[in-house]
Structure formats: structure tokens, C-alpha cells
Design an enzyme around this catalytic site. Structure first.
Site, PDB file in Angstrom:
ATOM      1  N   LYS A 258      58.853  70.212  71.891  1.00 47.60           N
ATOM      2  CA  LYS A 258      59.895  70.228  71.094  1.00 47.60           C
ATOM      3  C   LYS A 258      59.355  70.953  69.901  1.00 47.60           C
ATOM      4  CE  LYS A 258      59.805  65.614  70.628  1.00 47.60           C
ATOM      5  NZ  LYS A 258      58.596  65.145  71.804  1.00 47.60           N
TER       6      LYS A 258
ATOM      7  N   ARG B 167      63.342  57.935  68.031  1.00 52.72           N
ATOM      8  CA  ARG B 167      62.595  57.441  68.801  1.00 52.72           C
ATOM      9  C   ARG B 167      62.935  55.968  69.445  1.00 52.72           C
ATOM     10  NH1 ARG B 167      58.016  61.287  67.902  1.00 52.72           N
ATOM     11  NH2 ARG B 167      56.637  60.910  69.546  1.00 52.72           N
TER      12      ARG B 167
ATOM     13  N   ARG C 253      46.221  70.765  74.668  1.00 57.10           N
ATOM     14  CA  ARG C 253      46.529  70.611  73.055  1.00 57.10           C
ATOM     15  C   ARG C 253      45.413  70.317  72.261  1.00 57.10           C
ATOM     16  NH1 ARG C 253      52.298  68.713  70.930  1.00 57.10           N
ATOM     17  NH2 ARG C 253      51.260  66.379  70.966  1.00 57.10           N
TER      18      ARG C 253
ATOM     19  N   ARG D 159      44.101  67.020  66.806  1.00 61.65           N
ATOM     20  CA  ARG D 159      45.111  65.531  67.105  1.00 61.65           C
ATOM     21  C   ARG D 159      44.223  64.501  67.650  1.00 61.65           C
ATOM     22  NH1 ARG D 159      51.230  66.148  67.593  1.00 61.65           N
ATOM     23  NH2 ARG D 159      51.032  64.159  68.545  1.00 61.65           N
TER      24      ARG D 159
ATOM     25  N   ARG E 192      50.923  56.761  74.800  1.00 65.30           N
ATOM     26  CA  ARG E 192      52.219  57.395  74.152  1.00 65.30           C
ATOM     27  C   ARG E 192      53.425  57.590  75.391  1.00 65.30           C
ATOM     28  NH1 ARG E 192      49.052  62.188  72.461  1.00 65.30           N
ATOM     29  NH2 ARG E 192      50.878  63.142  71.801  1.00 65.30           N
TER      30      ARG E 192
END
Ligand code: ADP
Length: 191
Positions: free
Chosen positions: A14, A89, A128, A134, A146
Site C-alpha cells: 500500500k 481497518r 522489510r 519496525r 497482524r
């Protein structure tokens, strides 16, 4: 105004596609994940509240996120349009977004849903995590959480837009450019 919801699971691209959409269509990128991380970085009260949820890969409470989006929209009403990334969300957030836009006589034009298999998402998020810093990308249990939260709380949002005939599925696997082409095809068809 062209107002897009860019929808998809964590790691579906996204953020990457939003950047390209911003460049081509001049829309304002409103990413709740980015806004929340800014609050974390600055150590604001909102950031302190959000941190424990984000670090575990849980959703920050609706009221907090909705207020943050409301404030941002109110200061950006001269924008050509918005890309909502990572928001809504939950179905509650989707209803609140419709309400806040209608207060300004605006509405969501379309919802683009990036479709990526969960096995591919796990690989992307771990990759990532090596560079993003993160915490929620660096731990398999948090990644799984998640995905679980996405399945339980966020998938129903797709149905919400299907009911409004605004749901468009985009295959989110392939090169960044080829996925962007699919997106531009949809957006150019709206004009
Ligand atoms: P990703 O989609 O890759 O998981 P985001 O940057 O969109 O990452 O979001 C990171 C975290 O921020 C989420 O796991 C959640 O804790 C919080 N967050 C972001 N957007 C929302 C939202 N709309 N509602 C609740 N929490 C959110």
C-alpha cells in the site's frame, strides 16, 4: 475530488503504490500507520498510547485513529483528493470515514484492494524487518498477530465497500510497475 481507499493486508504494498499514485494524480497521502509512527517518534501523548498496541501488532483503538484522521482531513480540504492507506481497518472506521466526508459533501470514489497471498506477505514483512527498524516486522509472532487481526477485523471492511459497489480487486503480485499499471487502468477509467 478523487478519494481512494487503498486496502490490503500488512505488507501488500500500500505504501509503495501510494507514492506512485501521489506522483501521478497529485492526491494527498493519508497513512494512519505513518501518522502514528510520527507520534511515536515525537513521544506525544497519542504516541505513548498507541505504542503498546502497535508494538504487538494490535489495532490502535478506533476513537483515537478516527480523531487523528478527522483532524488531518480538516486541515487539507484544498487537496485534489485523498488516498487513505491503512484506514479504514475496521467497519466502525469505515462508517466514521463516510460520515466525516459527507460532512464536507465528499465521498469515497473507489476502494482498491491489493490481493497478496499470506505466505508471500510473511516473506515480505520479514525482509522489510531487516531494514525498516519496525519492531512489528521483526518478530514472527507479531507478524502472525497482524495477519490474524487483519482476517478478523479488517476483512469485513472489504464487504462494506462491496455493498457500496466500490470494491475493486487488484492483483498485488508482480513488479511494482506492473501493479501500478493495473491501478492506473482503474483510476483512469473513473474519469
Ligand atoms: P502494515 O499495514 O504494514 O501493518 P501500517 O503502517 O499501516 O502497517 O500500520 C502499523 C500499525 O499501526 C498497525 O499494526 C496498527 O497497530 C496501527 N494502525 C495503523 N492504522 C491503523 C488503523 N486504521 N486502526 C488501528 N490501528 C492502526
Amino acid at each position: 475530488m478523487l478519494n481512494i481507499v487503498l486496502f490490503g493486508p500488512p505488507g501488500s504494498g500500500k505504501g509503495t503504490q501510494s507514492e506512485l499514485i501521489v506522483k501521478k494524480y497529485g492526491l494527498l497521502h493519508l497513512s494512519t500507520g505513518d501518522l502514528l509512527r510520527k507520534h511515536l517518534g515525537k513521544g506525544t501523548d497519542l504516541g505513548k498510547l498507541a505504542q503498546k498496541y502497535m508494538d504487538q501488532g494490535n489495532l490502535v483503538p478506533d476513537a483515537v485513529v478516527i480523531k487523528m484522521v478527522e483532524d488531518r482531513i480538516a486541515t487539507e480540504l484544498t487537496a485534489k483528493g485523498f488516498i487513505f492507506d491503512g484506514f479504514p481497518r475496521t467497519v466502525n472506521q469505515a462508517k466514521a470515514l463516510d460520515q466525516m466526508l459527507s460532512d464536507y459533501d465528499l465521498s469515497i470514489t473507489t476502494m482498491l484492494s491489493l490481493e497478496v497471498e499470506f505466505s508471500e506477505l510473511r516473506t515480505r514483512l520479514r525482509e522489510r524487518g531487516k531494514t525498516s527498524g519496525r519492531k512489528d516486522d521483526q518478530d514472527d509472532a507479531k507478524i502472525e498477530n497482524r495477519i490474524k487481526v487483519y482476517n478478523q477485523e479488517t476483512i469485513p471492511v472489504a464487504k462494506y465497500y462491496k455493498h457500496q459497489q466500490k470494491y475493486v480487486s487488484i492483483k498485488g503480485v508482480g513488479s511494482i510497475e506492473s501493479i501500478f499499471q493495473l491501478i492506473t487502468y482503474e483510476l483512469d477509467g473513473l474519469k
